[in-house]
Design an enzyme around this catalytic site. Structure first.
Site, PDB file in Angstrom:
ATOM      1  N   GLU A  44      -9.536  -1.885   5.332  1.00 44.18           N
ATOM      2  CA  GLU A  44     -10.173  -1.548   6.371  1.00 44.18           C
ATOM      3  C   GLU A  44     -11.276  -2.528   6.768  1.00 44.18           C
ATOM      4  O   GLU A  44     -11.815  -3.141   5.787  1.00 44.18           O
ATOM      5  CB  GLU A  44     -10.622   0.072   6.608  1.00 44.18           C
ATOM      6  CG  GLU A  44      -9.143   0.896   6.349  1.00 44.18           C
ATOM      7  CD  GLU A  44      -8.742   1.214   7.789  1.00 44.18           C
ATOM      8  OE1 GLU A  44      -8.574   0.286   8.654  1.00 44.18           O
ATOM      9  OE2 GLU A  44      -8.217   2.518   7.977  1.00 44.18           O
ATOM     10  N   ASN A  99      -7.300  -2.660  14.306  1.00 46.92           N
ATOM     11  CA  ASN A  99      -8.867  -2.929  13.636  1.00 46.92           C
ATOM     12  C   ASN A  99      -8.975  -4.154  12.753  1.00 46.92           C
ATOM     13  O   ASN A  99      -9.931  -4.554  12.388  1.00 46.92           O
ATOM     14  CB  ASN A  99      -9.615  -1.982  13.028  1.00 46.92           C
ATOM     15  CG  ASN A  99      -8.959  -1.350  11.863  1.00 46.92           C
ATOM     16  OD1 ASN A  99      -7.979  -2.063  11.310  1.00 46.92           O
ATOM     17  ND2 ASN A  99      -9.512  -0.106  11.269  1.00 46.92           N
ATOM     18  N   HIS A 105      -7.114  -4.556  10.065  1.00 43.99           N
ATOM     19  CA  HIS A 105      -6.876  -4.285   8.672  1.00 43.99           C
ATOM     20  C   HIS A 105      -5.611  -5.069   8.203  1.00 43.99           C
ATOM     21  O   HIS A 105      -4.661  -5.370   8.917  1.00 43.99           O
ATOM     22  CB  HIS A 105      -6.901  -2.780   8.456  1.00 43.99           C
ATOM     23  CG  HIS A 105      -5.940  -1.941   8.652  1.00 43.99           C
ATOM     24  ND1 HIS A 105      -5.761  -0.735   9.526  1.00 43.99           N
ATOM     25  CD2 HIS A 105      -4.467  -1.815   8.660  1.00 43.99           C
ATOM     26  CE1 HIS A 105      -4.729  -0.216   9.634  1.00 43.99           C
ATOM     27  NE2 HIS A 105      -3.787  -1.139   9.164  1.00 43.99           N
ATOM     28  N   ASP A 111       0.890  -1.106  -0.007  1.00 45.19           N
ATOM     29  CA  ASP A 111       0.155   0.024  -0.065  1.00 45.19           C
ATOM     30  C   ASP A 111       0.824   1.294   0.097  1.00 45.19           C
ATOM     31  O   ASP A 111       1.950   1.136   0.259  1.00 45.19           O
ATOM     32  CB  ASP A 111      -0.958   0.241   1.277  1.00 45.19           C
ATOM     33  CG  ASP A 111      -0.243  -0.472   2.538  1.00 45.19           C
ATOM     34  OD1 ASP A 111       0.903  -0.231   2.442  1.00 45.19           O
ATOM     35  OD2 ASP A 111      -1.010  -0.734   3.410  1.00 45.19           O
TER      36      ASP A 111
END
Ligand code: GLP
Length: 235
Positions: free
Chosen positions: A142, A135, A137, A67
């Protein structure tokens, strides 16, 4: 899923570098999917040490990173291209022309298409290294309604912006959007290696490894992958 729990970050980094090193030795022109964040930094250090000792040769290795923040140029010291040069590529004998990070400043839709084409032209990923967000990811995928397929643009969640703000001068400087490889591409990798450390990752690792498989915990999809190793250190 192979779950390895170790005491120290040092042990985690050593085991991870050994696993990646074995892939490079067995296939000198392998395609490594690489990750950023603080978790893989020790692994990259160990890989650089192995290269300096002549145990590993990166000259034919090809890489695709997960990313990049949208809006950050490769020269920006917060960009993931800069991070990869700084933590790994500048310390091993890799040909930078064989290293790929999504473009953060081009036309986002074009960049996504280009990136999927690059992954395809390389014949897929031999080993995908992952960290995990608080979380759940992976990459910048996400929590969402569905699992994504290819490279796409994401809106970063408040929790991710907060967690990653420690790398920036202030929270306001954290980009709110990113471009990320999709879950589909990650799942297509032949081998997956996830590294996580710190007590604050304990609950999310448990949810990812043993909990319900749901796009609300993106890493939980890895339970369906045939060759996943998770290394977790509480340190
Ligand atoms: C970022 C990256 C992820 C990484 C995550 C965790 O959000 N996009 O690929 O896994 O950070 O980072 P850390 O290892 O610093 O907790």
């Amino acid at each position: 899923m192979n779950f390895i729990k170790v005491k120290t970050y040092e042990e985690l980094s050593k085991i991870a570098a050994d696993i990646i090193g074995e892939v490079i030795v067995n296939k000198p022109d392998c395609v490594l999917g690489l990750a950023t964040g603080s978790s893989p930094v020790g692994t990259y250090k160990k890989l650089a040490e192995k290269c300096a000792k002549g145990e590993l040769d990166f000259s034919k290795v090809r890489t695709v990173n997960l990313d990049e923040y949208l809006g950050l140029s490769p020269e920006n010291d917060q960009s993931y291209r800069y991070f990869m040069n700084d933590n790994l590529f500048d310390h091993v004998n890799i040909d930078k022309a064989n290293t790929h990070v999504p473009g953060g400043t081009g036309d986002p839709d074009e960049e996504c298409k280009k990136y999927d084409a690059i992954i395809e032209s390389m014949g897929g990923i031999d080993l995908q290294l992952l960290g995990i967000g608080r979380n759940g990811h992976i990459g910048f995928n996400e929590p969402a309604e569905t699992f994504s397929e290819g490279t796409h643009v994401v809106e970063l969640t408040e929790s991710t912006i907060e967690a990653n703000s420690c790398f920036f001068a202030s929270k306001d400087e954290v980009p709110t959007k990113a471009i990320t490889m999709g879950i589909g591409s990650i799942m297509n990798a032949k081998k997956v290696l996830l590294v996580a450390n710190g007590p604050y990752k304990k609950d999310i690792i448990e949810a990812a490894v043993k909990g319900e498989i749901t796009p609300m915990v993106p890493a939980s999809i890895l339970q369906k992958h045939p060759d996943v190793t998770v290394i977790y250190s509480e340190e």
